[in-house]
Design an enzyme around this catalytic site. Structure first.
Site, PDB file in Angstrom:
ATOM      1  N   GLU A 103      -9.188  -2.620   3.164  1.00 23.63           N
ATOM      2  CA  GLU A 103      -9.671  -3.956   3.541  1.00 23.63           C
ATOM      3  C   GLU A 103     -11.196  -4.021   3.473  1.00 23.63           C
ATOM      4  O   GLU A 103     -11.771  -5.037   3.088  1.00 23.63           O
ATOM      5  CB  GLU A 103      -9.231  -4.280   4.978  1.00 23.63           C
ATOM      6  N   SER A 156       0.828  -1.213   0.000  1.00 24.25           N
ATOM      7  CA  SER A 156       0.000   0.000   0.000  1.00 24.25           C
ATOM      8  C   SER A 156       0.861   1.261   0.000  1.00 24.25           C
ATOM      9  O   SER A 156       0.380   2.341  -0.320  1.00 24.25           O
ATOM     10  CB  SER A 156      -0.954   0.005   1.198  1.00 24.25           C
ATOM     11  N   HIS A 157       2.126   1.148   0.370  1.00 22.76           N
ATOM     12  CA  HIS A 157       3.051   2.279   0.268  1.00 22.76           C
ATOM     13  C   HIS A 157       4.086   2.031  -0.835  1.00 22.76           C
ATOM     14  O   HIS A 157       5.135   2.670  -0.846  1.00 22.76           O
ATOM     15  CB  HIS A 157       3.754   2.534   1.608  1.00 22.76           C
TER      16      HIS A 157
END
Lengths: 335, 335
Positions: free
Chosen positions: A185, A44-45
């Site tokens: 999520e 996600s980064h």
């Protein structure tokens, strides 16, 4: 899947950022962070984040060539005005003065203001532990999360991170959201039609809900750890919001005005110098911390950063793999 | 139940402490804290706590007439050596210098060392917010809690507390253990033979257990919030242990050597001055914090300190009620 060496990943990121119009300094700084995220298995980064970075710039919510400005409001305080740029340059601009102030005074704090913040906080914790400092950081994001007992988005996912230097080894670092889970999520559960586990969200009346669409569109996410996590999230709103003269997560969401840009807000970082706390005892005391780490691992528990370090070791040898569809999206952004 | 005015409660506490042999300064300081705990409905920090305080003194694990000593290891650091006394006098001895350093530097930290610590941290947070400072404090206790994924006691119940001053009102204060519940809660389940809720403890193999006796005697308690709470608890061990040259919870348990005395350890307190962070903007920015509090309460959620303040308001009018059996135990200690 497409496999890239770390050098290729960095080059791809830099090309995309350059094509989007970022200044040379931001190109290097942001490319380094997303490559580090991909390398460490924090997807996600990682490179995926470039899509949001470019979207944020195009929506007018970030300044491509901002030059951060550093101020000294008090002997143990640093303030950096990011002037609307991404966080990396602001952090880098203030870091030397923060470290100097921590060493001189024993403890120091840095407020970063007016910043588009997408960087993982563990990157900053590693930079501070490399200087031998203990560090703590947190920031609000955008309002997605209800306080315990509430029903409406008020807090952000509000990450908190901590770093502890380890002589001759990788630092003890944690970095987690105070929301029960990442918003992504819950998005995944909506797409797949799966019910949410308990504790993730509430409906518009504030009742526990397993309906991802209801939680995302009408209710709110929840914090981790019930009222304790909620209290920590409120603390983060306060000390990385009003205390540093910057936006709360509700105000940051209002600033975004539906553009779905990366959040614009401030950040508070505290650095403590073990040498000033402990003087000539420092080495012996830091060795006692190693005893604690051994006791954690000796009973089969994990240190919070171990998964990331394992991914890093692997990526340094093998490079990284990203989904072909993501690779195509990134190639398209390279121009 | 026996009803006492707050003055009667304070007098009873002072008589017991005097009879136990505490110096006049400790008599006043400890009586004030246990009366405040009883007043605020925190019965575990109320008059009941006197039993443990006297037991600790009798076991030789506390110094009845210790005189705390204050040091200045660095411009923004205070260190107080409690010389084996209870925490209140050490905190009071260092407080003026901590406040002065926070005001001068923007941020400051105080380490309290070699201290028998039973005081609730919210008492300290209130003292700092009364001075207009934002504050954060934490300490290890004695090893009862396993790290997530582990099976053996390593962390203490490790409280963390935070205070934020509110103009013209009671401060925003939280103070909670990073264990899932207090150890006393698990003791109550053992006595009544009730199974434990999930998430409270593990057995000797590290498997989730609902058996209170197994958790207390062979396994371990768990932290709140799974791996996130576990990470916070580890942080507290580090920054209020090795960083300040004091004991971890395992070391504190070893020092106790089965005496069941109140834990002996250190504490770290950080104070931040909003006036130095914000300058002339301070009032306007602190008003924005009030907007956050209104938004929390406006959606039916509670601020973390409200229950305590409600109990306080009631006790100031009506006094406090304690069980007759506790009252008889206390009378017996009065000599």
């Amino acid at each position: 899947m497409t496999r890239l060496t770390l050098a290729e990943a960095h080059e791809l990121a830099a090309d995309i950022l350059r094509h989007a119009g970022f200044s040379a300094a931001f190109v290097q700084a942001i490319a380094a962070t997303v490559t580090a995220g991909e390398r460490d298995g924090c997807t996600s980064h990682g490179l995926w984040r470039l899509l949001g970075i470019v979207r944020t710039l195009k929506s007018g919510k970030a300044v491509a060539d901002a030059e951060p400005e550093v101020f000294e409001p008090a002997p143990a305080l640093v303030r950096v005005d990011a002037h609307g740029g991404f966080s990396q340059l602001a952090f880098a601009a203030g870091l030397p003065l923060l470290a100097e102030k921590a060493r001189r005074n024993g403890i120091a704090a840095m407020a970063i203001n007016r910043c588009v913040h997408f960087s993982a906080l563990w990157v900053e914790m590693e930079a501070l532990t490399e200087l031998g400092l203990v560090a703590l950081a947190c920031n609000p994001t955008q309002a997605y999360v209800a306080p315990t007992g509430g029903s409406r988005p008020l807090f952000g996912t509000n990450p908190i991170a901590f770093g502890w230097p380890r002589p001759g080894g990788q630092p003890f670092v944690f970095d987690f959201a105070t929301s029960a889970v990442a918003r992504g999520e819950i998005e995944l559960h909506r797409r797949s039609g799966k019910p949410l586990p308990s504790g993730w969200g509430v409906d518009r009346q504030g009742r526990p809900s397993d309906d991802a669409a209801e939680v995302l569109d009408h209710g709110a996410m929840l914090t981790f750890g019930e009222h304790k996590g909620s209290a920590l999230s409120a603390m983060i709103e306060l000390i990385a919001g009003p205390l540093i003269g910057d936006l709360t997560s509700v105000e940051s969401a209002a600033f975004d005005a539906g553009h779905n840009a990366l959040p614009y807000h401030g950040e508070l970082i505290i650095a403590l110098d073990p040498q000033r706390f402990l003087g000539e005892q420092a080495d012996a005391q830091l060795a006692r911390a190693e005893t604690l780490f051994e006791a954690i691992q000796g009973q089969g528990a994990r240190l919070p950063s171990q998964r990331r370090y394992a991914a890093r070791a692997k990526s340094l040898v093998e490079g990284v793999e990203i989904a072909d569809s993501l690779y195509q999206d990134l190639i398209a952004l390279r121009g």
